[in-house]
Design an enzyme around this catalytic site. Structure first.
Site, mmCIF file in Angstrom:
data_model
loop_
_atom_site.group_PDB
_atom_site.id
_atom_site.type_symbol
_atom_site.label_atom_id
_atom_site.label_comp_id
_atom_site.label_asym_id
_atom_site.label_seq_id
_atom_site.Cartn_x
_atom_site.Cartn_y
_atom_site.Cartn_z
ATOM 1 N N HIS A 198 -5.386 4.759 -6.481
ATOM 2 C CA HIS A 198 -5.072 3.880 -7.609
ATOM 3 C C HIS A 198 -5.445 4.477 -8.957
ATOM 4 C CE1 HIS A 198 -4.347 1.111 -4.366
ATOM 5 N NE2 HIS A 198 -3.423 0.709 -5.176
ATOM 6 N N GLU A 442 3.980 -3.508 3.742
ATOM 7 C CA GLU A 442 3.191 -2.273 3.598
ATOM 8 C C GLU A 442 2.287 -2.045 4.797
ATOM 9 O OE1 GLU A 442 0.846 -2.475 -0.001
ATOM 10 O OE2 GLU A 442 0.421 -4.598 0.249
ATOM 11 N N ASP A 466 0.931 2.305 0.994
ATOM 12 C CA ASP A 466 0.126 1.876 2.125
ATOM 13 C C ASP A 466 0.875 2.048 3.437
ATOM 14 O OD1 ASP A 466 -2.472 1.077 1.250
ATOM 15 O OD2 ASP A 466 -1.493 -0.490 0.106
ATOM 16 N N CYS A 513 8.524 -0.551 -4.026
ATOM 17 C CA CYS A 513 7.659 -0.425 -5.207
ATOM 18 C C CYS A 513 6.548 0.608 -5.030
ATOM 19 C CB CYS A 513 7.068 -1.781 -5.585
ATOM 20 S SG CYS A 513 5.949 -2.442 -4.357
HETATM 21 C C1 PEP Z 1 1.918 0.270 -2.046
HETATM 22 O O1 PEP Z 1 1.050 0.192 -1.182
HETATM 23 O O2 PEP Z 1 2.927 1.010 -1.955
HETATM 24 C C2 PEP Z 1 1.821 -0.526 -3.269
HETATM 25 C C3 PEP Z 1 2.802 -0.572 -4.147
HETATM 26 O O3 PEP Z 1 0.640 -1.163 -3.490
HETATM 27 P P1 PEP Z 1 -0.682 -0.411 -4.016
HETATM 28 O O4 PEP Z 1 -0.314 0.999 -4.365
HETATM 29 O O5 PEP Z 1 -1.144 -1.177 -5.188
HETATM 30 O O6 PEP Z 1 -1.584 -0.504 -2.830
HETATM 31 MG MG MG Z 2 -0.396 -1.380 -1.285
#
Ligand code: PEP
Ligand code: MG
Length: 592
Positions: A198, A442, A466, A513
């Site tokens: 992140h 995910e 994920d 996403c």
């Molecule tokens: C993902 O897991 O692809 C996602 C968009 O959520 P994050 O990256 O915030 O875990």
């Molecule tokens: Mg995620």
């Protein structure tokens, strides 16, 4: 050594956020608080004790202030948790032993206190009694505060320390990275971390060039060294020579001219050469990014990661405060969609609210994260849901739940949303009664039960970051296994096909996403497989849009069929690269 005579050397890591930065290194040795160690003589003992007492008093005041704030926002019971912290400050055994340690070892008080406290923490941590083990966590919290006060360091925010520098750090925690937006740092280099951690996603969205997974970077680079960060190729050039500086100067100009060309097309619609309209929206981390999302050509927000709102504060943000933030996003985009994801805390996104400071978990990504946390903290979750609902009266807001593993969790989350709606109805507070609800896909469990989930939601959003980590059992933030984190792995592509097929059969719109959607080599495959929408970081959006405008959807479908037949991720990448070159000619190599 005179810095002009320092030898140039190059460190290789993983290019995590594109761009080139040049500046002096600001090296942070480790993420834990560092305590200076030095000897003192007898005449200084009194002074050390006095410093200790002052630090204890200052800490008491800080804890009481947090306690008062929590009492105001969450009530007396939650605030009482801090009584245990205040008791630690009065613990005569801990204080007495620290002073004895000072007298016998004659080392500065910070070290004495830290060592004695660590012995206590270790002793409590081993006791087979949950209550006493929690005391260890209390002591750790308090000790950290006292040490901060003793060393005279405020809980340093990156913004204050590393302005106009290249930040070198062992591991940027997500909560540290939440401050990146105001930090003014030029570039980021970390010893650990992967492309989808992140902190890196944050750097990318702030357009800060970053290279991660550079083994021992913090010990090989000296504070103040001149460095170039090449976020395209994952290189860190330390003490660059004149020749290297010249080469990078030229490269930077060239990159700028390419960016200009791509940006020029970003405000045209994303329509393929065979006339198919594609929805391209942005992932944002906070409302400061609304402007850059719009200027990159986004038609709305496909993922508003709300957890940053929760990671920066010491207490849980109130419903009103949250509503204000969501309302701003909704109003900014008017009738274009803004998908707000409920807080996905846990995993590599810890929170600092003292009353919820989570106990460390052996496998945080498999632990108490996302919707699991929310379903067990109904009061906090409902605060957020009411805030989102109230904001929905001001624009086109949709709500989405993270880390859903099956129908039970989705149904429970939807039931809480219904309760929140009912509470607002009773008070006559307006909201969009038909707000759309999405489920993130995910976790493999969700991916394989999409047909069942479809009955309880209006849309899916595939979180490939994920999904890949769980499919391939590869920790997304571990550089040791970064080479195994393969979006083009046949298992991932097959899983995506299953999701898209289910979505089609159940007529459920589906967006992607995860970072895969913003990867130019992967975007055409996702569209070819059946994605209705791609949600990507504003910094990646113009490139993806440019590609969409220069390809045929029919060709992307053929590419998707072809890559589903190959057995090796490298072949998939080759096919995608060839697809790119066919559509863009020589310009393709500038974009990938
Ligand atoms: C993902 O897991 O692809 C996602 C968009 O959520 P994050 O990256 O915030 O875990
Ligand atoms: Mg995620």
């Amino acid at each position: 050594m005179d810095e002009r005579t320092k030898e140039e050397f190059i460190l290789q890591g993983i290019g995590a956020s594109p761009g080139i930065a040049h500046g002096r290194a600001f090296v942070v040795a480790a993420s834990e608080l560092e305590v200076p160690v030095y000897q003192i003589d007898e005449s200084q003992i009194e002074g050390e004790i006095e410093r200790f007492e002052q630090a204890l008093v200052a800490t008491r005041k800080q804890i009481q202030a947090v306690q008062a704030e929590i009492e105001k926002n969450l009530g007396e019971d939650e605030a009482r948790i801090f009584d245990a912290h205040l008791l630690v400050l009065e613990d005569q055994a801990l204080i007495g032993e620290t002073i004895r340690e000072l007298n016998t070892t004659r080392r500065n008080i910070e070290v004495c206190f830290r060592d004695v406290a660590n012995r206590y923490i270790a002793a409590f941590g081993q006791i087979d009694d949950e209550y006493l083990r929690e005391r260890a966590a209390d002591i750790r919290d308090v000790v950290e505060r006292v040490l901060h006060n003793l060393t005279g360091r405020a809980i340093a925010k990156l913004s204050e320390v590393a302005r106009d520098r290249i930040l070198f750090t062992h591991n940027l925690s997500t909560s540290d990275s939440a401050g990146l937006d105001q930090s003014g740092i030029l570039g980021l280099v970390t010893d650990t971390g992967g492309r989808t951690s992140h902190a890196v996603i944050m750097a990318r969205s702030m357009k800060i060039p970053a290279v991660v997974g550079v083994e021992n970077a913090t010990s090989r680079v000296q504070h103040g060294d001149w460095v170039i960060v090449d976020g395209y190729d994952g290189l860190v050039i330390v003490n660059p020579s004149e020749k290297t500086l010249f080469r990078y100067g030229k490269l930077q100009l060239h990159r700028k001219s390419i960016e200009k060309k791509i940006l020029a097309a970003a405000h045209e619609p994303a329509v393929t050469l065979d006339g198919q309209r594609v929805s391209l929206v942005a992932n944002i981390e906070n409302i400061l990014e609304l402007e850059s999302a719009a200027s990159s050509g986004a038609e709305g927000v496909g993922l508003f990661r709300t957890e940053n709102l929760f990671m920066q504060t010491e207490v849980f943000p109130s419903e009103d405060m949250q509503c204000e933030v969501y309302r701003k996003a909704a109003e900014f985009f008017g009738d274009r969609p803004v998908i707000i994801r409920t807080m996905d805390i846990g995993g590599d996104k810890p929170v600092k609210w003292a009353s919820f400071r989570s106990t460390p978990e052996a496998n945080p990504f498999l632990g108490f994260r996302g919707i699991r946390f929310c379903l067990e903290n109904a009061v906090l979750f409902k605060d957020q849901l009411r805030a989102i609902l109230r904001a929905s009266a001001h624009g086109n807001i949709k709500v989405m739940f993270p880390m859903i593993s099956g129908t039970d969790e989705l149904d429970r989350a939807v039931a809480m949303l219904e309760e929140a709606k009912e509470e607002l109805r009773r008070k006559g507070i307006p909201f969009n009664q038909k707000i759309e609800v999405g489920s993130m896909i995910e976790i493999p469990g969700a991916a394989l039960t999409c047909d069942l989930l479809a009955g309880s939601c209006d849309f899916f959003s595939i979180g490939t970051n994920d999904l890949i980590q769980y499919m391939l059992a590869v920790d997304r933030v571990n550089p040791r296994t970064a080479h195994l984190y393969q979006p083009a792995h046949p298992a991932v592509l097959r899983m995506l096909r299953i999701i898209f097929d289910s979505a089609r059969k159940t007529k459920t719109p589906v967006s992607v996403c995860g970072e895969m959607a913003g990867d130019p080599l992967m975007a055409p495959i996702l569209l070819g497989l059946g994605a209705d929408q791609l949600s990507v970081a504003p910094s990646s959006l113009p490139t993806v849009k440019y590609l969409v405008q220069h390809m045929k959807l029919a060709d992307a479908r053929k590419l998707a069929r072809d890559v589903l037949r190959v057995d090796d991720p490298r072949k998939t990448i080759e096919l995608s690269r060839a697809f790119f070159t066919r559509h863009l000619g020589a310009f393709a190599s500038e974009l990938i």
